[in-house]
Design a protein around this motif. Structure first.
Motif, PDB file in Angstrom:
ATOM      1  N   GLU A 143       0.830  -1.201   0.000  1.00  0.00           N
ATOM      2  CA  GLU A 143       0.000   0.000   0.000  1.00  0.00           C
ATOM      3  C   GLU A 143       0.865   1.253   0.000  1.00  0.00           C
ATOM      4  OE1 GLU A 143      -2.688  -0.028   3.311  1.00  0.00           O
ATOM      5  OE2 GLU A 143      -3.087  -2.190   3.135  1.00  0.00           O
ATOM      6  N   LYS A 144       0.266   2.359  -0.387  1.00  0.00           N
ATOM      7  CA  LYS A 144       0.908   3.674  -0.308  1.00  0.00           C
ATOM      8  C   LYS A 144       0.244   4.504   0.788  1.00  0.00           C
ATOM      9  CE  LYS A 144       2.178   3.831  -5.211  1.00  0.00           C
ATOM     10  NZ  LYS A 144       2.050   4.599  -6.487  1.00  0.00           N
ATOM     11  N   ASP A 145       0.976   5.476   1.294  1.00  0.00           N
ATOM     12  CA  ASP A 145       0.453   6.408   2.300  1.00  0.00           C
ATOM     13  C   ASP A 145      -0.201   5.660   3.459  1.00  0.00           C
ATOM     14  OD1 ASP A 145       1.219   8.594   0.684  1.00  0.00           O
ATOM     15  OD2 ASP A 145      -0.612   8.358  -0.502  1.00  0.00           O
ATOM     16  N   THR A 147      -1.155   4.682   7.020  1.00  0.00           N
ATOM     17  CA  THR A 147      -1.295   5.178   8.386  1.00  0.00           C
ATOM     18  C   THR A 147      -1.715   4.001   9.258  1.00  0.00           C
ATOM     19  OG1 THR A 147      -1.846   7.427   7.715  1.00  0.00           O
ATOM     20  CG2 THR A 147      -2.567   6.732   9.898  1.00  0.00           C
ATOM     21  N   THR A 156       2.480   7.203   9.940  1.00  0.00           N
ATOM     22  CA  THR A 156       1.630   8.263   9.406  1.00  0.00           C
ATOM     23  C   THR A 156       2.037   8.552   7.967  1.00  0.00           C
ATOM     24  OG1 THR A 156       1.425   9.254  11.605  1.00  0.00           O
ATOM     25  CG2 THR A 156       0.806  10.619   9.724  1.00  0.00           C
ATOM     26  N   ASN A 157       1.126   8.212   7.034  1.00  0.00           N
ATOM     27  CA  ASN A 157       1.320   8.493   5.598  1.00  0.00           C
ATOM     28  C   ASN A 157       2.673   7.968   5.090  1.00  0.00           C
ATOM     29  OD1 ASN A 157      -1.185   9.794   5.475  1.00  0.00           O
ATOM     30  ND2 ASN A 157      -0.264  11.756   6.047  1.00  0.00           N
ATOM     31  N   VAL A 158       2.950   6.700   5.362  1.00  0.00           N
ATOM     32  CA  VAL A 158       4.233   6.096   5.006  1.00  0.00           C
ATOM     33  C   VAL A 158       4.118   5.384   3.658  1.00  0.00           C
ATOM     34  CG1 VAL A 158       5.841   4.241   5.583  1.00  0.00           C
ATOM     35  CG2 VAL A 158       5.112   5.847   7.346  1.00  0.00           C
ATOM     36  N   THR A 159       5.053   5.666   2.764  1.00  0.00           N
ATOM     37  CA  THR A 159       5.198   4.929   1.508  1.00  0.00           C
ATOM     38  C   THR A 159       6.652   4.487   1.391  1.00  0.00           C
ATOM     39  OG1 THR A 159       3.470   6.221   0.425  1.00  0.00           O
ATOM     40  CG2 THR A 159       4.989   5.014  -1.006  1.00  0.00           C
TER      41      THR A 159
END
Length: 352
Positions: A143-145, A147, A156-159
């Motif tokens: 997944e992207k972004d 949380t 938090t909003n990790v890619t």
């Protein structure tokens, strides 16, 4: 069946050599394994062992990936509760890139008491930390972004960039011994890294079915001590001291942890020189596969009849064993044992 070799980078007395030599010779073993047609190199982690048992697997995996081209590289296992899960996800993705998609991530909860003391991690938290950490890795790989608000991890909003080569992600394995941890692997849809007894496979497959999953879609790996020579006595002469040392260490560690019934009784071993004659010459509940190539074929066939096994993880590079003798065993196994199982695999594929 996938035939792999387990490397632990151990350097025990009395034949201790510089660790630079230990690492160089283990990398030579990995390269030889690829040349001989083995499928996988597996790496195993422990900490604070006086023989230097490999404590840092992903740098080692990257080094092997850079030296090889075809053989897969996996961890059996990373002790995930002792690590930051997001860092493991990033570093493992980097290994997958360096290897061009040849990496398998195996993680486990650990058991050795000094490791949890040394890292100041409550041992009672190891199961929840493992499960949550594996979820973090799976999510940031797919997944992207991301949380995530967990008990031990907050994102938090990790890619993760760059992500792994393999899609949707590299294979994820969970190590397990007891029914509770085996059920955890099945519940979360991870492949199983067991310790040998056939009952583990039965529990795992039953748990997969209870979760609506087809066992045929999941791998099972088990470690077995394997060493071959032209004569049975020659194989034992080369391997017995290393096998005895390894079994003594694990027996002590399991007895100290005392996680499962029977663990207190695994520490006693006959002395070196008598192990080959003992009815207790077994590791993780299965006999040591030490002998001629025909002995190895017979024992592996017997094991495969009793359990569903997709990956045989062979402990052939035993601690303190002469690397030249390990290489000779690898070559003989590749010449006389691997072809037998490859022919059988092709025959089964034709029948299906």
């Amino acid at each position: 069946m996938d035939f792999g070799l387990l490397l632990s980078f151990r350097n025990p007395p009395p034949g201790r050599v510089p660790f630079t030599e230990i690492y160089r010779k283990h990398f030579d073993i990995a390269a030889l394994a690829e040349d001989l047609g083995y499928n996988t190199i597996w790496l195993t982690e422990h900490h604070f062992i006086d023989d230097g048992y490999a404590p840092s697997l992903l740098p080692i995996a990257a080094a092997i990936a850079a030296r090889t081209r075809r053989i897969r590289i996996g961890t059996f296992v990373i002790l995930l509760p002792l690590h930051n899960a997001l860092r493991i996800a990033e570093d493992a993705a980097t290994v997958d890139i360096i290897s061009n998609g040849r990496f398998d991530l195996g993680v486990g909860q650990g058991y050795r008491i000094p490791e949890f003391v040394g890292f100041d991690i409550p041992r009672r938290e190891r199961g929840p930390r493992l499960e949550e950490g594996a979820e973090v890795i799976w999510r940031v790989w797919t997944e992207k972004d991301v949380t995530f608000e967990g008990r031990f991890n907050k994102l938090t909003n990790v890619t993760v960039v760059p992500g792994p080569v393999q899609k949707p992600h590299p294979p994820i394995w969970l190590a397990a011994r007891g029914p509770k941890s085996i059920a955890r692997a099945a519940r979360n849809g991870y492949h199983l890294m067991g310790t040998g007894p056939v009952e583990q496979q039965q529990v795992y497959d039953a748990a997969l079915r209870e979760c609506g999953r087809d066992p045929d879609n999941f791998f099972i790996a088990h470690p077995r001590t394997v060493f071959v020579a032209a004569r049975r006595e020659k194989a034992w002469d080369a391997a017995e001291a290393g096998a005895h040392y390894m079994m003594s260490c694990y027996g002590k560690w399991f007895a100290e942890a005392n996680d499962l019934p029977g663990d207190q009784g695994v520490a006693g071993l006959p002395p070196v020189g008598k192990l080959r004659d003992s009815d207790t010459a077994s590791f993780f509940g299965e006999p040591l596969i030490i002998g001629t190539p025909d002995d190895a074929i017979e024992m592996i066939e017997n094991y495969n009849r009793r359990t569903r096994l997709t990956h045989l993880v062979m402990i052939m590079a035993l601690p303190g064993t002469d690397p030249a003798k390990v290489a000779a065993s690898m070559k003989l196994f590749a010449k006389e044992v691997l072809p037998h199982f490859r022919r059988r695999g092709r025959a089964q594929a034709k029948r299906s």
